[in-house]
Each structure stands twice: as C-alpha cells, then as structure tokens.
Design an enzyme around this catalytic site. Structure first.
Site, PDB file in Angstrom:
ATOM      1  N   ARG A   1     -12.740  20.880 -19.342  1.00  0.00           N
ATOM      2  CA  ARG A   1     -13.372  21.510 -18.082  1.00  0.00           C
ATOM      3  C   ARG A   1     -14.912  21.990 -18.295  1.00  0.00           C
ATOM      4  O   ARG A   1     -15.561  21.886 -17.421  1.00  0.00           O
ATOM      5  CB  ARG A   1     -12.666  22.857 -17.714  1.00  0.00           C
ATOM      6  CG  ARG A   1     -11.166  21.988 -17.041  1.00  0.00           C
ATOM      7  CD  ARG A   1     -10.157  23.020 -16.801  1.00  0.00           C
ATOM      8  NE  ARG A   1     -10.019  24.142 -17.872  1.00  0.00           N
ATOM      9  CZ  ARG A   1      -9.761  25.538 -18.079  1.00  0.00           C
ATOM     10  NH1 ARG A   1     -10.247  25.984 -16.596  1.00  0.00           N
ATOM     11  NH2 ARG A   1      -9.694  26.259 -18.977  1.00  0.00           N
TER      12      ARG A   1
ATOM     13  N   ASN B   1      -7.369  22.793 -14.573  1.00  0.00           N
ATOM     14  CA  ASN B   1      -6.267  22.282 -15.310  1.00  0.00           C
ATOM     15  C   ASN B   1      -4.975  22.220 -14.260  1.00  0.00           C
ATOM     16  O   ASN B   1      -4.754  23.106 -13.349  1.00  0.00           O
ATOM     17  CB  ASN B   1      -5.678  23.159 -16.510  1.00  0.00           C
ATOM     18  CG  ASN B   1      -6.320  23.197 -17.409  1.00  0.00           C
ATOM     19  OD1 ASN B   1      -7.217  22.306 -17.811  1.00  0.00           O
ATOM     20  ND2 ASN B   1      -6.447  24.305 -18.499  1.00  0.00           N
TER      21      ASN B   1
END
Length: 89
Positions: A19, A37
């Site tokens: 990320r 996520n």
C-alpha cells in the site's frame, strides 16, 4: 481528461509495503485515490487521474514493490469521483 481505475491485487500483497509503495507510485504519477487491505488478503487500489499515468500505475501493479508477489491483477474502469489525495487504509 481524467478517469478512474479500480484494481484488485492478489498474492503476497499484505505486510510487504504494497500500500505504501502504491501511494508513492501514485504520487509520482500525480494520481489520487486509495490502496486498502481487504479482509481476504487482497489489496484494492482505486486510482484517478490522467489516463497515461493510470496506464503506468497499472503496469507497476503487475509486480508491485520488491517483497510483493502479485499472483492476480483485475482492473476495471471506475465511476468514482476523484479523491483529493492518495491514501492508504
């Protein structure tokens, strides 16, 4: 003209800086959106901006950062209002 792209990235993509690395790539490309996520271990990426920059991010998502392993990448155009920044969550 700008657009948005929503991608689902599967593989070893959580706990490997995926990320944060996606946010860095998107920032370099001038894109907004998010990387987050998902409960099943995948990562969702929504990116908005210039089509050429979206294409570059799409190509990068095929492999991600060095510790990641991308097994599957599914992307589709998204009808989302462009966010003001790129976030992780």
């Amino acid at each position: 003209m700008s657009g948005c792209l929503c991608c689902r990235v599967e593989g070893r993509v959580q706990g490997v800086w995926f990320r944060a690395s996606t946010r860095e790539q998107a920032g370099r490309l001038g894109l907004t959106g998010h990387a987050r996520n998902l409960p099943d271990g995948a990562v969702e990426v929504l990116a908005c901006g210039d089509p050429a920059a979206l294409d570059q991010l799409h190509r990068w998502l095929h492999h991600g950062p060095p510790l990641a392993r991308v097994d599957r990448l599914d992307c589709a155009p998204a009808d989302s209002p462009p966010p003001a920044a790129f976030t992780t969550g």
